[in-house]
Design a protein around this motif. Structure first.
Motif, PDB file in Angstrom:
ATOM      1  N   ALA A  64       0.854  -1.199   0.000  1.00 39.31           N
ATOM      2  CA  ALA A  64       0.000   0.000   0.000  1.00 39.31           C
ATOM      3  C   ALA A  64       0.882   1.239   0.000  1.00 39.31           C
ATOM      4  N   GLY A  65       0.271   2.379  -0.304  1.00 45.30           N
ATOM      5  CA  GLY A  65       1.000   3.646  -0.267  1.00 45.30           C
ATOM      6  C   GLY A  65       2.106   3.686  -1.313  1.00 45.30           C
ATOM      7  N   ASP A  66       3.169   4.405  -0.977  1.00 45.08           N
ATOM      8  CA  ASP A  66       4.260   4.583  -1.947  1.00 45.08           C
ATOM      9  C   ASP A  66       4.919   3.261  -2.338  1.00 45.08           C
ATOM     10  N   ALA A  67       4.752   2.220  -1.541  1.00 46.71           N
ATOM     11  CA  ALA A  67       5.301   0.915  -1.928  1.00 46.71           C
ATOM     12  C   ALA A  67       4.554   0.351  -3.130  1.00 46.71           C
ATOM     13  N   ALA A  68       3.294   0.794  -3.329  1.00 49.32           N
ATOM     14  CA  ALA A  68       2.488   0.276  -4.440  1.00 49.32           C
ATOM     15  C   ALA A  68       2.415   1.249  -5.613  1.00 49.32           C
ATOM     16  N   HIS A  69       2.567   2.544  -5.324  1.00 45.74           N
ATOM     17  CA  HIS A  69       2.425   3.552  -6.384  1.00 45.74           C
ATOM     18  C   HIS A  69       3.137   4.829  -5.998  1.00 45.74           C
ATOM     19  N   GLN A  70       3.688   5.510  -6.976  1.00 46.10           N
ATOM     20  CA  GLN A  70       4.311   6.817  -6.726  1.00 46.10           C
ATOM     21  C   GLN A  70       3.894   7.767  -7.841  1.00 46.10           C
ATOM     22  N   MET A  71       3.851   9.039  -7.491  1.00 42.00           N
ATOM     23  CA  MET A  71       3.429  10.025  -8.490  1.00 42.00           C
ATOM     24  C   MET A  71       4.130  11.347  -8.212  1.00 42.00           C
ATOM     25  N   CYS A 129      -2.753  10.912  -0.002  1.00 41.12           N
ATOM     26  CA  CYS A 129      -4.207  10.685  -0.079  1.00 41.12           C
ATOM     27  C   CYS A 129      -4.485   9.315  -0.701  1.00 41.12           C
ATOM     28  N   SER A 130      -3.728   8.969  -1.751  1.00 36.36           N
ATOM     29  CA  SER A 130      -3.929   7.672  -2.408  1.00 36.36           C
ATOM     30  C   SER A 130      -3.574   6.532  -1.457  1.00 36.36           C
ATOM     31  N   GLY A 131      -2.521   6.722  -0.671  1.00 29.31           N
ATOM     32  CA  GLY A 131      -2.151   5.699   0.304  1.00 29.31           C
ATOM     33  C   GLY A 131      -3.243   5.504   1.354  1.00 29.31           C
ATOM     34  N   LEU A 132      -3.881   6.603   1.753  1.00 33.72           N
ATOM     35  CA  LEU A 132      -4.969   6.496   2.727  1.00 33.72           C
ATOM     36  C   LEU A 132      -6.148   5.719   2.131  1.00 33.72           C
ATOM     37  N   LEU A 133      -6.404   5.942   0.839  1.00 34.21           N
ATOM     38  CA  LEU A 133      -7.488   5.192   0.198  1.00 34.21           C
ATOM     39  C   LEU A 133      -7.145   3.708   0.106  1.00 34.21           C
ATOM     40  N   ALA A 185      -5.418   2.106   2.349  1.00 33.55           N
ATOM     41  CA  ALA A 185      -5.642   1.596   3.710  1.00 33.55           C
ATOM     42  C   ALA A 185      -7.138   1.418   3.983  1.00 33.55           C
ATOM     43  N   LEU A 186      -7.936   2.366   3.480  1.00 33.51           N
ATOM     44  CA  LEU A 186      -9.385   2.269   3.665  1.00 33.51           C
ATOM     45  C   LEU A 186      -9.923   1.022   2.970  1.00 33.51           C
ATOM     46  N   ASN A 187      -9.507   0.817   1.730  1.00 35.14           N
ATOM     47  CA  ASN A 187      -9.956  -0.337   0.963  1.00 35.14           C
ATOM     48  C   ASN A 187      -9.549  -1.637   1.666  1.00 35.14           C
ATOM     49  N   LEU A 188      -8.289  -1.686   2.074  1.00 37.84           N
ATOM     50  CA  LEU A 188      -7.769  -2.908   2.691  1.00 37.84           C
ATOM     51  C   LEU A 188      -8.403  -3.182   4.038  1.00 37.84           C
ATOM     52  N   SER A 189      -8.598  -2.137   4.834  1.00 36.49           N
ATOM     53  CA  SER A 189      -9.065  -2.373   6.196  1.00 36.49           C
ATOM     54  C   SER A 189     -10.458  -3.005   6.188  1.00 36.49           C
ATOM     55  N   GLY A 190     -11.328  -2.554   5.273  1.00 34.26           N
ATOM     56  CA  GLY A 190     -12.666  -3.152   5.194  1.00 34.26           C
ATOM     57  C   GLY A 190     -12.588  -4.619   4.834  1.00 34.26           C
ATOM     58  N   LYS A 191     -11.704  -4.942   3.878  1.00 36.29           N
ATOM     59  CA  LYS A 191     -11.590  -6.336   3.438  1.00 36.29           C
ATOM     60  C   LYS A 191     -10.949  -7.212   4.517  1.00 36.29           C
ATOM     61  N   ARG A 211      -7.940  -0.692  -6.570  1.00 36.20           N
ATOM     62  CA  ARG A 211      -7.088   0.454  -6.235  1.00 36.20           C
ATOM     63  C   ARG A 211      -6.188   0.876  -7.403  1.00 36.20           C
ATOM     64  N   SER A 212      -5.680  -0.100  -8.172  1.00 36.90           N
ATOM     65  CA  SER A 212      -4.772   0.326  -9.246  1.00 36.90           C
ATOM     66  C   SER A 212      -5.550   1.061 -10.328  1.00 36.90           C
TER      67      SER A 212
END
Ligand SMILES: Cc1cc2nc3c(=O)[nH]c(=O)nc-3n(C[C@H](O)[C@H](O)[C@H](O)COP(=O)(O)OP(=O)(O)OC[C@H]3O[C@@H](n4cnc5c(N)ncnc54)[C@H](O)[C@@H]3O)c2cc1C
Length: 179
Positions: free
Chosen positions: A57-64, A73-77, A79-85, A106-107
């Protein structure tokens, strides 16, 4: 932004940091610099964000590039997606299948801020003075004064395919969760 005649060692000093802050009235008398560094931004993302029990998640998965202020903000999303699952899986409500849709959801979504911040950087980082003046005269300034003359807004980001069903317009169809 590093100009063609500048090197990283020159830029990465406290003196340079103060020189860059000085036009904005920031001096050692009124400001404390906690950290300065030169970094290279990138636009990139992983194809797969799940590897068995490892979820990225976060910068480990995507950078811009930083221009749209959407990296964290993308990293927080994520975490939100993952936490529910993870909650569903860890509470025993379902098996770990929903974790596979974390990547696709997420991607698909994060490509939007990556594209937007890259496009913004291409406008902001113009080095040629003539082109920059044209941009200011005909682009950003005019669009700020008269939004109707600016570029069309980009389409809203949508979740990629996953546990929510999309309608024909590609947007998540309300009230149609398929889990
Ligand atoms: C100049 C700049 C401006 C920005 N402005 C914004 C903004 O306005 N809005 C926004 O949303 N985003 C912004 N961002 C992006 C945002 O800072 C990042 O997207 C966000 O910090 C990423 O968080 P992260 O937790 O994924 O990664 P990181 O913040 O990089 O955290 C990773 C952590 O893991 C630690 N670590 C690394 N390796 C190991 C290891 N082997 N073992 C243990 N720990 C380890 C690191 O020390 C670090 O603490 C900006 C970035 C920059 C550079």
């Amino acid at each position: 932004m590093r100009l063609p005649h500048e090197n990283v060692d020159q830029l990465n000093t406290l003196d340079t940091a103060w020189n860059l802050l000085e036009p904005w009235g920031r001096t050692p008398a009124n400001t404390t610099i906690e950290r300065h560094t030169v970094y290279t931004f990138r636009a990139r993302w992983l194809d797969s964000w799940r590897h068995g029990r490892v979820l990225l998640a976060g910068d480990a998965a995507h950078q811009m590039p930083p221009f749209a202020a959407q990296g964290m903000c993308s990293g927080l999303l994520d975490a939100l997606n993952l936490s529910g699952k993870l909650d569903l899986v860890l509470c025993g409500i379902c098996d770990d299948a929903p974790l596979d849709s974390y990547t696709t959801e997420r991607s698909g979504h994060v490509l939007h801020p990556i594209g937007m911040s890259t496009a913004l950087g291409q406008v902001i980082c113009i080095l040629d003075e003539q082109r920059a003046a044209q941009r200011d005269a005909h682009g950003c300034s005019r669009a700020t004064r008269r939004p109707s003359q600016g570029p069309s807004p980009t389409p809203p980001p949508v979740l990629g395919d996953g546990i929510l069903r999309n309608g024909p317009d590609g947007l998540t169809a309300p009230g149609h969760e398929t889990l």
